[in-house]
Structure formats: structure tokens, C-alpha cells
Design an enzyme around this catalytic site. Structure first.
Site, PDB file in Angstrom:
ATOM      1  N   ALA A  33       0.840  -1.202   0.000  1.00  0.00           N
ATOM      2  CA  ALA A  33       0.000   0.000   0.000  1.00  0.00           C
ATOM      3  C   ALA A  33       0.874   1.252   0.000  1.00  0.00           C
ATOM      4  CB  ALA A  33      -0.908   0.007   1.233  1.00  0.00           C
ATOM      5  N   ASP A  34       0.364   2.320  -0.616  1.00  0.00           N
ATOM      6  CA  ASP A  34       1.039   3.613  -0.509  1.00  0.00           C
ATOM      7  C   ASP A  34       0.174   4.526   0.353  1.00  0.00           C
ATOM      8  OD1 ASP A  34      -1.022   4.610  -2.137  1.00  0.00           O
ATOM      9  OD2 ASP A  34       0.190   4.521  -3.948  1.00  0.00           O
ATOM     10  N   SER A  35       0.588   5.765   0.523  1.00  0.00           N
ATOM     11  CA  SER A  35      -0.130   6.661   1.438  1.00  0.00           C
ATOM     12  C   SER A  35      -1.566   6.917   0.981  1.00  0.00           C
ATOM     13  CB  SER A  35       0.624   7.980   1.612  1.00  0.00           C
ATOM     14  OG  SER A  35       0.829   8.597   0.355  1.00  0.00           O
ATOM     15  N   ASP A  37      -3.433   4.757  -0.701  1.00  0.00           N
ATOM     16  CA  ASP A  37      -4.146   3.526  -0.367  1.00  0.00           C
ATOM     17  C   ASP A  37      -4.561   3.517   1.095  1.00  0.00           C
ATOM     18  OD1 ASP A  37      -3.910   2.305  -2.914  1.00  0.00           O
ATOM     19  OD2 ASP A  37      -1.907   1.566  -2.420  1.00  0.00           O
TER      20      ASP A  37
END
Length: 78
Positions: A33-35, A37
């Protein structure tokens, strides 16, 4: 238990298989996940479980277990 529901939501949002998600899985490091997400996931969880997650609480959510424990704790307060 909230874990199954959280796992399902994470898999749908991150487009990953369910066998990747455990209570120990790190949302960013292990699940990719990224920020953005993470923000979308928190909004989905708030809607799905009818809870509110503060900024302070969201910073502490590193693993799937952290998320499940927070949801369970908030759900019991109602």
C-alpha cells in the site's frame, strides 16, 4: 471477528490475494500500500464499521492486526 472483513476489504482495494494478508502483515511494507491507499482504506473502514479514526490513531496503524484491534476496541464502545 473483524479480521475476515478487514482482509476482504484490503484484498479488494490493493488487488492482492487473501493468502498474503495475516494479522502480522505490514500494510505498506508487506501488502504494497502507498499513502493514498492507506487514506482510502481508512475511509472505507470508517464507513464499513461505522467508526471514526483520528489522525493520531491512524499513524499507529502499521499492521493488519493494529487495524483489527482498533476496530474491535471502537466497536465495543458502542
Amino acid at each position: 471477528m473483524s479480521f475476515d472483513k478487514v482482509k476482504k476489504l484490503l484484498c479488494e482495494q490493493l488487488n492482492i490475494s487473501e493468502d498474503k494478508v495475516t494479522m502480522e502483515s505490514k500494510v505498506i511494507d508487506d501488502l504494497g500500500a502507498d499513502s493514498l491507499d492507506v487514506v482510502e482504506m481508512l475511509m472505507t473502514l470508517e464507513d464499513e464499521f461505522n467508526i471514526t479514526v483520528s489522525d493520531e490513531e491512524s499513524v499507529a496503524l502499521k499492521t493488519v492486526g493494529d487495524i483489527v484491534n482498533l476496530i474491535d476496541a471502537k466497536s465495543k464502545k458502542k
